[in-house]
Design an enzyme around this catalytic site. Structure first.
Site, PDB file in Angstrom:
ATOM      1  N   ALA A 189       0.876  -1.173   0.000  1.00 57.44           N
ATOM      2  CA  ALA A 189       0.000   0.000   0.000  1.00 57.44           C
ATOM      3  C   ALA A 189       0.910   1.218   0.000  1.00 57.44           C
ATOM      4  CB  ALA A 189      -0.893   0.006   1.233  1.00 57.44           C
ATOM      5  N   TYR A 192      -2.667   0.245  10.206  1.00 61.39           N
ATOM      6  CA  TYR A 192      -2.626  -0.802   9.168  1.00 61.39           C
ATOM      7  C   TYR A 192      -3.613  -0.434   8.049  1.00 61.39           C
ATOM      8  CZ  TYR A 192      -1.669  -5.441   7.252  1.00 61.39           C
ATOM      9  OH  TYR A 192      -1.276  -6.499   6.440  1.00 61.39           O
ATOM     10  N   LYS A 245      -6.240  -7.197   3.181  1.00 59.16           N
ATOM     11  CA  LYS A 245      -6.046  -8.551   3.734  1.00 59.16           C
ATOM     12  C   LYS A 245      -7.405  -9.236   3.970  1.00 59.16           C
ATOM     13  CE  LYS A 245      -1.477  -8.938   4.108  1.00 59.16           C
ATOM     14  NZ  LYS A 245      -0.716  -9.779   3.136  1.00 59.16           N
ATOM     15  N   LEU A 262      11.540  -6.434   5.727  1.00 58.78           N
ATOM     16  CA  LEU A 262      11.633  -5.190   4.964  1.00 58.78           C
ATOM     17  C   LEU A 262      10.287  -4.469   4.948  1.00 58.78           C
ATOM     18  CD1 LEU A 262      13.469  -3.447   3.110  1.00 58.78           C
ATOM     19  CD2 LEU A 262      12.669  -4.832   1.186  1.00 58.78           C
TER      20      LEU A 262
HETATM   21  O1  0WE Z   1       1.308  -6.528   5.786  1.00 60.34           O
HETATM   22  C1  0WE Z   1       2.161  -5.933   6.411  1.00 60.34           C
HETATM   23  C2  0WE Z   1       2.912  -4.779   5.766  1.00 60.34           C
HETATM   24  C3  0WE Z   1       2.778  -4.711   4.289  1.00 60.34           C
HETATM   25  C4  0WE Z   1       3.204  -3.393   3.704  1.00 60.34           C
HETATM   26  C5  0WE Z   1       4.314  -2.679   4.136  1.00 60.34           C
HETATM   27  C6  0WE Z   1       4.657  -1.487   3.532  1.00 60.34           C
HETATM   28  C7  0WE Z   1       5.797  -0.649   4.012  1.00 60.34           C
HETATM   29  C8  0WE Z   1       6.356   0.227   2.923  1.00 60.34           C
HETATM   30  C9  0WE Z   1       2.463  -2.881   2.657  1.00 60.34           C
HETATM   31  N1  0WE Z   1       2.782  -1.718   2.047  1.00 60.34           N
HETATM   32  C10 0WE Z   1       3.860  -1.029   2.453  1.00 60.34           C
HETATM   33  N2  0WE Z   1       4.145   0.136   1.817  1.00 60.34           N
HETATM   34  C11 0WE Z   1       5.301   0.807   2.027  1.00 60.34           C
HETATM   35  O2  0WE Z   1       5.503   1.874   1.441  1.00 60.34           O
HETATM   36  N3  0WE Z   1       2.413  -6.266   7.715  1.00 60.34           N
HETATM   37  C12 0WE Z   1       1.621  -7.294   8.346  1.00 60.34           C
HETATM   38  C13 0WE Z   1       3.437  -5.604   8.561  1.00 60.34           C
HETATM   39  C14 0WE Z   1       2.781  -4.443   9.230  1.00 60.34           C
HETATM   40  O3  0WE Z   1       2.616  -3.273   8.579  1.00 60.34           O
HETATM   41  C15 0WE Z   1       1.951  -2.424   9.435  1.00 60.34           C
HETATM   42  C16 0WE Z   1       1.694  -3.071  10.628  1.00 60.34           C
HETATM   43  C17 0WE Z   1       2.226  -4.374  10.506  1.00 60.34           C
HETATM   44  C18 0WE Z   1       2.189  -5.463  11.512  1.00 60.34           C
HETATM   45  C19 0WE Z   1       1.541  -1.106   9.233  1.00 60.34           C
HETATM   46  C20 0WE Z   1       0.897  -0.446  10.252  1.00 60.34           C
HETATM   47  C21 0WE Z   1       0.624  -1.079  11.442  1.00 60.34           C
HETATM   48  C22 0WE Z   1       1.019  -2.403  11.651  1.00 60.34           C
END
Ligand code: 0WE
Length: 256
Positions: free
Chosen positions: A96, A156, A163, A195
């Site tokens: 995202a 999130y 999701k 990452l």
């Molecule tokens: O699904 C994820 C993260 C996926 C993700 C990460 C990024 C970072 C860089 C999707 N898009 C981006 N875009 C970017 O520009 N997770 C489960 C890890 C995650 O991400 C969060 C979390 C957790 C846990 C974001 C906010 C709050 C909690």
């Protein structure tokens, strides 16, 4: 142990050695699977070649932007040419736009919503459709999810909505592909320092929160995601489809 001996798989979503996709790929390979890999963009090409190359110089490593139908078609055409068929597919891909993960969900732009859903949810549908013809013996498709799909995790935001779409897509895909003996499941992982998690404000606090609040009082190890990925890929999980399996130290059962 050769739980996956003779199985052929493809892995989407390795970025570096900390990637959940890499943990699951290593576990699959150690259990006897032969794997192909894709990478997103030239930026990650070298990383994936270095990691996946450890499985042999002839390992199939292909570029794939999952938002491009041509890329997906090319990947499965090359996998078909090299392997002839496929048993396993790992989807460990999400994105995202950064600003959508920082402000309030109510401010999510149409474009950020579209991108998050295209990359993180629709891609599972497109990859499953392309993989199915290569799975005449049946197969196991696994996607990575997160608790933010079902409850509000501050920041999130649109990823939680994407999701939720991914998890619902898993159920509809499981129904459509079940008659072909293709199983489709999600692993909902507790937070892992990858990452994708780097640079997320409060991520360290989130790891501490799981340590304090989860029944097991600790965070998840990437090897445990590998082990669950291996189980779901194995014939022992032959009657499991359309499910979300929580690998989160038990966090998901808590009400407070
Ligand atoms: O699904 C994820 C993260 C996926 C993700 C990460 C990024 C970072 C860089 C999707 N898009 C981006 N875009 C970017 O520009 N997770 C489960 C890890 C995650 O991400 C969060 C979390 C957790 C846990 C974001 C906010 C709050 C909690």
């Amino acid at each position: 142990m050769s739980l996956l001996a003779g199985k052929l798989g493809i892995v989407f979503g390795v970025a570096n050695k900390r990637s959940i996709a890499w943990a699951i790929a290593q576990a699959w390979a150690r259990s006897g699977a032969q794997l192909a890999f894709t990478y997103q963009g030239e930026r990650l090409k070298e990383n994936v070649e270095e990691l996946a190359g450890t499985f042999g110089a002839d390992t199939l490593i292909l570029p794939c932007d999952v938002t491009k139908d041509e890329d997906i078609a090319r990947v499965f055409s090359e996998v078909g040419a090299k392997f002839g068929k496929l048993h396993l597919l790992l989807h460990s891909v999400a994105f995202a736009p950064k600003d959508a993960l920082e402000g309030e969900f109510v401010n999510t732009s149409r474009e950020a919503f579209r991108i998050a859903h295209d990359v993180s949810a629709y891609s599972l549908v497109a990859l499953s459709r392309a993989a199915a013809p290569l799975m005449p013996d049946g197969g196991s498709i696994i996607a990575m999810s997160y608790y933010g799909a079902e409850k509000v995790v501050p920041h999130y935001n649109v990823m939680g909505v994407a999701k939720a779409a991914l998890e619902a897509s898993t159920r509809y895909l499981a129904y459509d592909l079940g008659p072909k003996k293709i199983r489709v499941n999600c692993i909902s992982a507790g937070p892992v320092n990858t990452l994708a998690a780097r640079g997320i404000a409060g991520f360290t606090d989130m790891l501490k929160h799981y340590e304090a609040k989860s029944p097991l009082k600790r965070n998840v190890l990437s090897e445990e995601l590998g082990a669950t990925g291996t189980f779901l890929a194995s014939d022992g999980a032959g009657a499991i489809t359309g499910q979300v399996i929580y690998v989160d130290s038990g966090y998901q059962i808590m009400g407070m």
